[in-house]
Design an enzyme around this catalytic site. Structure first.
Site, PDB file in Angstrom:
ATOM      1  CB  ILE A  53      31.757  54.489  49.922  1.00 58.78           C
ATOM      2  CG1 ILE A  53      30.308  54.934  49.718  1.00 58.78           C
ATOM      3  CG2 ILE A  53      32.444  55.353  50.957  1.00 58.78           C
ATOM      4  CD1 ILE A  53      29.488  54.949  51.005  1.00 58.78           C
ATOM      5  CG  ASP A  54      34.213  49.862  47.320  1.00 62.14           C
ATOM      6  OD1 ASP A  54      34.742  50.634  46.511  1.00 62.14           O
ATOM      7  OD2 ASP A  54      34.844  49.160  48.129  1.00 62.14           O
ATOM      8  CE  LYS A  55      25.581  47.185  42.711  1.00 58.84           C
ATOM      9  NZ  LYS A  55      25.509  46.139  41.655  1.00 58.84           N
TER      10      LYS A  55
END
Length: 302
Positions: free
Chosen positions: A137-139
């Protein structure tokens, strides 16, 4: 050594070869690709080329990706929010602002650094920099991730993702008021030809499906639950923008004028999968981060 092949598309005509190749995988840097070209690891129509080669439509590119160098990920003690762990799988709640695995610019402080200190037995399928990582999942997206502790578990979990049997539900706050309670977005996602660092809906993109349900409406915003059927890069962020309801706080796909929240208002709230050894279905739910919950409370009061 892994081989990747690509046929040059119409929108890539006259682009430099290193730019085209870099756009194929977000983990590849331009410098890295240029080095591969200099080492003769990139062939165009079975011939070695230079880094400034301009692509033609239907050019056949073959990339021989060298095996990763032996590089130790530095274990770092972290206070990980672990929801489940046994000898095969870890389910961890990743905080907003944390990168999942080491990459250029993020060698330390990642979730993988913390996992390496927590346990030494992570699967090696994704190499030394991404041990155990089944999906990302994105930062600036918070929430639940499943991590494999051995190769057999890793393959089993990846197969579930491919077969679309993993439950992945996200909570998102979007700009605008969605009029209907339920919806499905079925639109292919690929690299944006105008901005190779971004994704967008394109005709020749990869199949992508997002189902959404409205949870709560505010004057100018809607709180939704999005269920992923596929798992493309930035899928929810791209799909919600595509239908005219971009995520609040999204620096890449949202409007500049937005609510005060550090990064996109997106949380991987529910994760469910079949355990690779016991075949039991497991499902976990992580509450919204405090910052996100406080934002919703402000909207309710207004």
């Amino acid at each position: 050594m892994e081989k990747v092949e690509h046929t040059v598309l119409e929108h890539e005509k006259n682009e430099r070869i290193d730019k085209v190749i870099t756009s194929l995988d977000s983990d590849w840097s331009r410098t890295q690709v240029q080095q591969w070209i200099k080492e003769g690891l990139v062939l165009v129509n079975e011939k070695i080329i230079k880094t400034n080669y301009k692509c033609n439509i239907e050019d056949h590119i073959e990339i021989s990706i060298p095996d990763p160098e032996a590089l130790d990920v530095i274990p770092e003690e972290m206070d990980l929010d672990i929801y489940f762990e046994d000898s095969d799988v870890i389910v961890v709640n990743k905080p907003k602002g944390m990168v999942v695995h080491p990459a250029a610019g993020h060698v330390t402080g990642t979730l993988v650094n913390g996992l390496m200190a927590h346990c030494k037995d992570l699967s090696g399928i994704n190499g030394v920099l991404r041990p155990g990582i089944v999906h990302r999942i994105d930062k600036d997206t918070s929430g639940l991730l499943m991590v494999a502790k051995n190769d057999k578990a890793h393959e089993h979990l990846v197969n579930q993702l491919v077969e679309k049997t993993v439950t992945r539900k996200y909570k998102a706050l979007v700009h605008g008021n969605i009029g209907h309670d339920y919806g499905t977005i079925d639109a292919p996602i690929g690299r944006d030809p105008k901005d190779r660092q971004s994704m967008t809906v394109v005709e020749n993109g990869k199949h992508a499906v997002t189902h959404f349900q409205v949870l709560e409406r505010f004057k100018d915003y809607t709180f939704v639950e999005c269920r992923l059927e596929t798992g493309r890069t930035h899928q929810i962020r791209v799909h919600m923008k595509y239908i005219g309801f971009p995520l609040v706080g999204d620096p890449k796909y949202g409007p500049r004028k937005t609510l005060e929240i550090n990064g996109q208002a997106l949380h991987a709230a529910i994760l469910g999968f079949t355990h690779p050894r016991t075949e039991e279905y497991l499902e976990f739910e992580a509450p919204l981060p405090k910052e996100y919950e406080e934002l919703l409370e402000k909207l309710r009061k207004n």
